[in-house]
Design a protein around this motif. Sequence first.
Motif, short mmCIF file in Angstrom:
data_model
loop_
_atom_site.label_atom_id
_atom_site.label_comp_id
_atom_site.label_asym_id
_atom_site.label_seq_id
_atom_site.Cartn_x
_atom_site.Cartn_y
_atom_site.Cartn_z
N UNK A 196 18.27 -37.59 17.97
CA UNK A 196 17.95 -36.53 16.57
C UNK A 196 17.71 -35.01 16.88
N UNK A 197 18.48 -34.49 16.64
CA UNK A 197 17.96 -32.92 16.71
C UNK A 197 16.25 -32.77 16.15
N UNK A 198 16.03 -32.21 17.52
CA UNK A 198 14.34 -32.57 17.01
C UNK A 198 13.59 -30.89 16.33
N UNK A 234 16.76 -32.41 26.45
CA UNK A 234 17.85 -32.61 25.92
C UNK A 234 18.28 -32.44 24.78
N UNK A 235 17.72 -32.03 23.66
CA UNK A 235 17.64 -31.28 22.62
C UNK A 235 18.06 -29.98 23.12
N UNK A 236 17.51 -29.03 23.15
CA UNK A 236 17.85 -28.11 23.44
C UNK A 236 18.74 -27.42 24.11
N UNK A 237 19.20 -27.81 24.80
CA UNK A 237 20.14 -27.51 25.73
C UNK A 237 21.30 -27.80 24.72
N UNK A 238 22.37 -28.60 24.03
CA UNK A 238 22.81 -28.67 23.19
C UNK A 238 22.30 -27.97 22.62
N UNK A 239 20.89 -27.90 21.42
CA UNK A 239 21.66 -26.74 20.10
C UNK A 239 21.86 -25.54 20.56
N UNK A 240 21.60 -24.79 21.93
CA UNK A 240 22.07 -23.30 22.81
C UNK A 240 23.19 -23.42 22.66
N UNK A 261 18.92 -20.66 21.83
CA UNK A 261 18.02 -20.49 22.44
C UNK A 261 18.82 -19.59 24.12
N UNK A 262 18.14 -18.86 24.69
CA UNK A 262 19.07 -17.81 25.91
C UNK A 262 19.30 -19.19 26.70
#
Length: 267
Positions: free
Chosen positions: A196-198, A219-225, A231-232
Amino acid sequence: MIFQRNYFKLYWIFLKRSFIAKMEFRMDFFIGILGFLIENLAYLFSIYFIVRSVPTLNGWNFYQMGFLFGFTMMPIAFDHLFTDELWRIAYFRVARGDVDRYFLRPLSVLFQVIAETFQPDAFGELFLGIFMLAFCGSKIQILWSLPLVILLIVAIFDGAFAITSIKIFASSFAFVFKRSGYVLQILYNFREYTRYPISIYPKVMRFILSFVLPYGLIISMPVETLFFGAYGCFSLCVRIIVVTAVLFAISLLVWKRNVRKYESTGS
């Protein structure tokens, strides 16, 4: 350099031996793959029912959640494929005295443990992960770019490295206490939060998943980007590489320290 090449040759020999041993029991081989497919499909259905009840989860729709689910499985599958023996070390190998033979060979103990088992069950996770990425990705409008592709590739392979590092760290305590399986299981189970999204978790949990047990970071942050440009790409790539390198270095130091304390059970 010659020393490194010899290790690669030895690993290939270990790999072929393990695969041949697995294929001697072909029914177990296919049942193992099927078992992991069913287990992960059950997780997928649970996500489906959650999103069906709540059309969006903090801005994420079902296909985005499905993509995240598939992406979660990629580093886990690669780690599972090559380092499954660490679970046996943590749970029973040390307690039974099975690891004594590793200390009699002029090879790194960690190398021998990693090379001991090739786990084809992980292909079930890998195939399902690729399918979910392809299927859900086709349902989402994604503005692909080279930096995003590089970020996802780095996240997958560094993610597998980070998961392996956590397993090395936790399993090493078996050399001191004879068993550390429960510790490994607790640390490993934190990966479930990244299905699930963090962003839905409290700040304390987000910090843990970003820096302490960096499943969320890889895992989560790259997909959220990918979906939201959260995120950059370059800065996130650097964070992933640095955190993974630090985690791996710590795990190796703890492993070497604990291996030196090993005393045979005498059984």
